[in-house]
Design a protein around this motif. Sequence first.
Motif, PDB file in Angstrom:
ATOM      1  N   LEU A  30      24.561 -47.670  38.145  1.00 51.13           N
ATOM      2  CA  LEU A  30      25.636 -46.816  37.650  1.00 51.13           C
ATOM      3  C   LEU A  30      25.110 -45.565  36.929  1.00 51.13           C
ATOM      4  O   LEU A  30      25.894 -44.726  36.509  1.00 51.13           O
TER       5      LEU A  30
ATOM      6  N   ARG B  20      27.455 -43.877  32.294  1.00 47.76           N
ATOM      7  CA  ARG B  20      26.144 -44.199  31.705  1.00 47.76           C
ATOM      8  C   ARG B  20      26.326 -44.929  30.384  1.00 47.76           C
ATOM      9  O   ARG B  20      25.615 -45.893  30.102  1.00 47.76           O
TER      10      ARG B  20
ATOM     11  N   ARG C   3      22.935 -43.079  37.993  1.00 46.70           N
ATOM     12  CA  ARG C   3      22.878 -41.822  38.749  1.00 46.70           C
ATOM     13  C   ARG C   3      23.740 -41.990  39.985  1.00 46.70           C
ATOM     14  O   ARG C   3      23.336 -42.624  40.961  1.00 46.70           O
TER      15      ARG C   3
ATOM     16  N   GLU D 195      23.920 -36.149  44.611  1.00 47.21           N
ATOM     17  CA  GLU D 195      22.551 -36.496  44.217  1.00 47.21           C
ATOM     18  C   GLU D 195      21.719 -36.786  45.463  1.00 47.21           C
ATOM     19  O   GLU D 195      22.182 -37.444  46.403  1.00 47.21           O
TER      20      GLU D 195
ATOM     21  N   GLY E 130      28.704 -38.721  29.580  1.00 48.85           N
ATOM     22  CA  GLY E 130      28.712 -39.407  30.872  1.00 48.85           C
ATOM     23  C   GLY E 130      29.237 -40.825  30.623  1.00 48.85           C
ATOM     24  O   GLY E 130      28.504 -41.683  30.145  1.00 48.85           O
TER      25      GLY E 130
ATOM     26  N   GLU F 146      19.653 -40.241  29.046  1.00 51.90           N
ATOM     27  CA  GLU F 146      20.531 -39.233  28.443  1.00 51.90           C
ATOM     28  C   GLU F 146      21.980 -39.599  28.749  1.00 51.90           C
ATOM     29  O   GLU F 146      22.374 -39.618  29.916  1.00 51.90           O
ATOM     30  N   CYS F 147      22.743 -39.916  27.724  1.00 48.19           N
ATOM     31  CA  CYS F 147      24.147 -40.303  27.950  1.00 48.19           C
ATOM     32  C   CYS F 147      25.136 -39.253  27.467  1.00 48.19           C
ATOM     33  O   CYS F 147      26.231 -39.128  28.006  1.00 48.19           O
ATOM     34  N   VAL F 148      24.763 -38.536  26.416  1.00 44.95           N
ATOM     35  CA  VAL F 148      25.632 -37.465  25.909  1.00 44.95           C
ATOM     36  C   VAL F 148      24.742 -36.253  25.638  1.00 44.95           C
ATOM     37  O   VAL F 148      23.693 -36.388  25.004  1.00 44.95           O
TER      38      VAL F 148
ATOM     39  N   ASN G 138      20.322 -33.660  32.857  1.00 44.08           N
ATOM     40  CA  ASN G 138      20.686 -34.724  33.764  1.00 44.08           C
ATOM     41  C   ASN G 138      19.476 -35.531  34.202  1.00 44.08           C
ATOM     42  O   ASN G 138      19.503 -36.209  35.204  1.00 44.08           O
TER      43      ASN G 138
ATOM     44  N   GLU H  26      31.257 -30.510  36.992  1.00 45.44           N
ATOM     45  CA  GLU H  26      31.484 -30.808  35.570  1.00 45.44           C
ATOM     46  C   GLU H  26      32.908 -30.366  35.260  1.00 45.44           C
ATOM     47  O   GLU H  26      33.515 -29.624  36.049  1.00 45.44           O
TER      48      GLU H  26
ATOM     49  N   LEU I 127      33.404 -37.740  33.469  1.00 48.63           N
ATOM     50  CA  LEU I 127      32.851 -36.985  32.338  1.00 48.63           C
ATOM     51  C   LEU I 127      33.955 -36.836  31.294  1.00 48.63           C
ATOM     52  O   LEU I 127      35.127 -36.696  31.645  1.00 48.63           O
TER      53      LEU I 127
ATOM     54  N   SER J  63      29.042 -33.419  25.803  1.00 51.45           N
ATOM     55  CA  SER J  63      29.422 -33.799  27.160  1.00 51.45           C
ATOM     56  C   SER J  63      29.002 -35.260  27.407  1.00 51.45           C
ATOM     57  O   SER J  63      27.818 -35.576  27.352  1.00 51.45           O
TER      58      SER J  63
HETATM   59  P1  AMP Z   1      24.857 -32.469  32.471  1.00 55.85           P
HETATM   60  O1  AMP Z   1      26.016 -31.561  32.710  1.00 55.85           O
HETATM   61  O2  AMP Z   1      23.893 -32.512  33.613  1.00 55.85           O
HETATM   62  O3  AMP Z   1      24.215 -32.252  31.134  1.00 55.85           O
HETATM   63  O4  AMP Z   1      25.479 -33.952  32.414  1.00 55.85           O
HETATM   64  C1  AMP Z   1      26.365 -34.347  31.402  1.00 55.85           C
HETATM   65  C2  AMP Z   1      26.346 -35.841  31.303  1.00 55.85           C
HETATM   66  O5  AMP Z   1      26.807 -36.392  32.534  1.00 55.85           O
HETATM   67  C3  AMP Z   1      24.961 -36.442  31.107  1.00 55.85           C
HETATM   68  O6  AMP Z   1      24.669 -36.558  29.733  1.00 55.85           O
HETATM   69  C4  AMP Z   1      25.071 -37.784  31.766  1.00 55.85           C
HETATM   70  O7  AMP Z   1      25.544 -38.722  30.837  1.00 55.85           O
HETATM   71  C5  AMP Z   1      26.135 -37.599  32.831  1.00 55.85           C
HETATM   72  N1  AMP Z   1      25.602 -37.490  34.193  1.00 55.85           N
HETATM   73  C6  AMP Z   1      24.988 -36.436  34.746  1.00 55.85           C
HETATM   74  N2  AMP Z   1      24.671 -36.679  36.026  1.00 55.85           N
HETATM   75  C7  AMP Z   1      25.087 -37.923  36.305  1.00 55.85           C
HETATM   76  C8  AMP Z   1      25.058 -38.750  37.481  1.00 55.85           C
HETATM   77  N3  AMP Z   1      24.548 -38.336  38.641  1.00 55.85           N
HETATM   78  N4  AMP Z   1      25.592 -39.991  37.391  1.00 55.85           N
HETATM   79  C9  AMP Z   1      26.136 -40.423  36.248  1.00 55.85           C
HETATM   80  N5  AMP Z   1      26.203 -39.681  35.110  1.00 55.85           N
HETATM   81  C10 AMP Z   1      25.692 -38.448  35.143  1.00 55.85           C
END
Ligand code: AMP
Length: 722
Positions: A328, A573, A330, A321, A570, A445-447, A22, A287, A336, A568
Amino acid sequence: MRILSAFIPRTLILSLRRFQTNSISTIRASMDPTEQSLRQSLSEKSSSVETQGNAVRALKASRAAKPEIDAAIDLLNKLKLEKSAVEKQLQSTITSSGNGSLNREAFRQAVVNTLERRLFYIPSFKIYRGVAGLFDYGPPGCAVKSNVLSFWRQHFILEENMLEVDCPCVTPEVVLKASGHVDKFTDLMVKDEKTGTCYRADHLLKDYCTEKLEKDLTISAEKAAEYKDVLAVMEDYSPEELGAKIKEYGITAPDTKNPLSDPYPFNLMFQTSIGPSGLIPGYMRPETAQGIFVNFKDLYYYNGRKLPFAAAQIGQAFRNEISPRQGLLRVREFTLAEIEHFVDPENKSHPKFSDVSKLEFLMFPREEQMSGQSAKKLCLGEAVAKGTVNNETLGYFIGRVYLFLTRLGIDKERLRFRQHLANEMAHYAADCWDAEIESSYGWIECVGIADRSAYDLRAHSEKSGVALVAEEKYAEPKEVEKLVINPVKKELGLAFKGAQKNVVESLEAMNEKEAMEMKATLESKGEVEFYVCTLGKNVSIKKNMVSISKEKKKEHQRVFTPSVIEPSFGIGRIIYCLYEHCFSTRPSKAGDEQLNVFRFPPLVAPIKCTVFPLVQNQQFEEATKVISKELTSVGISHKIDITGTSIGKRYARTDELGVPFAITVDSDTSVTIRERDSKDQVRVSLKEAASVVSSVAEGKMTWQDVWASFPHHSSAAADDQE
Ligand code: AMP
């Protein structure tokens, strides 16, 4: 940086990478040699200017002869000019090397202004001055999101026959305790010691280093290299290391310049309680994946007890957060889309891998990152064959994610797949790759695409007592050697009383290596220290308390915990990056202003077509209504514009929303269709208009096909009308 509690041993910290991702990745590049030599030269020029300035002052003080003073001043001016030339060169090197933020910020501002003005998104609760990290999607934003999600369903769920589920956002504590989120889903936070305002500790350090690198031309090449190094490794800092760097650099609270507290972990989940008694603790899910894992048993049966299979879920996730920023990217609530592909750990081949094996795209394996190289184009098939990507199934999903993102309109030159470094990954994970998209904020990081082995299902099996396993029936029974652990309950009961159950469970949960080591120690020493995690302490096990052996058995089936491969997404993003990649400006016909265009592919465009009568008259308006009705009947979203403004203005308005086609009604028998990017137009009969737009919008025909099939005129001629 998502980190774990300070008291958790480092090995465990690294093992729980799920909670560390993230992050918006830092640029892992070593210092550009040009930048390095320019910084060096700038510092030399600065000291020459200083020395010469002193010389001039000394000459003046000693009332030296005028020609001598003038010559010294000339030299000083020359040195100043040279210094300023190097400064300019350095500034432009920093800007063009991607570290510079000036152009990026101006571009971002143009995109964001358009998005907000056209209601793609709106800061939530705006009339009450909003809440950071919460956004509403307005009409075009909703349409884009719905198009992205319906393509996601088609591209993944339909294509692979995935099992879609829809689970609640409110989740009881026990589920998130088992998954590890309750204890470890944290970021490091610091507080303004006077006002109590909270900041993400790593963000402050990152901002400090970035600002120094981008804006302070006076820092030495060595200092610049140090800041770059900090940016590259800060994700691995412990709370103490992070706190020490903050102190060393004298970083204070950005708003007040007050001193900051030491960093400490803050859990990102929104806590709640379920029911009126307030006695059932719960959280808003961070998640969607856990909803799938806890349903594994039923889904496996639904799938006829066959592996592999995948389940998928689209839904809201919530993360409190600490300091949401970057629009958009964070946010505190986001959509998801997650896939959990369950596979036999002994066979991770994929029957459709050949469909994607020839793809070539930017990949950034860990070796390249470690040696300071950049991402390069690799053939996916070769990357899997060489073991760069751990297995075919993971490779298959990387390829499918690449196709998904590029078909949405993400620029393939600004998309890379970055492998997690060994220290970013959980010990149980076999391999992880992030799809990162470059935007004005850097690589995002988007996916995340991770092979998480059997970790999640095992964690829920242990906590719930329900075996989340699969079976493989053998054609012929097989003779196998089995580990048999028999805790002697009578002896354990006498020794541990109420804690007997915990000790029994822990003994039974030992793997083969642990059990055989215990057996050897018991045989040699008669006693062994044994850690019972549910008690959180060591107990002493004696020889008469457990029997451990290996027995030969005939087995008709193999029972195992499946591995999980998890892409996964986002969604917010991806959509934001798509906005940036599709945004451009072009001069108006008169050349007096820049017009904004979103060049969305028809697949994601919020509205596929606008229809407008060239001039306001009843005849044209009737024809407009007929076309609109037909477009509705073939499911094409469209907008009618009957305002009397000039056609050029109407085109500009639709371009700014990214509408790919415009039908202009300029007769009651035929109309023109204009394509947004080329501005070319074709003439079709009134009757055909809706079906032509529908074919081209749904990708059944290309614009080139349409162009070749109908009378047309090119953009130069079309410009005359606009
Ligand atoms: P993670 O479970 O942390 O690996 O997050 C999975 C996906 O969720 C990431 O690849 C991001 O695209 C998206 N993501 C994580 N945190 C945020 C956030 N605070 N705001 C928007 N998208 C997020």
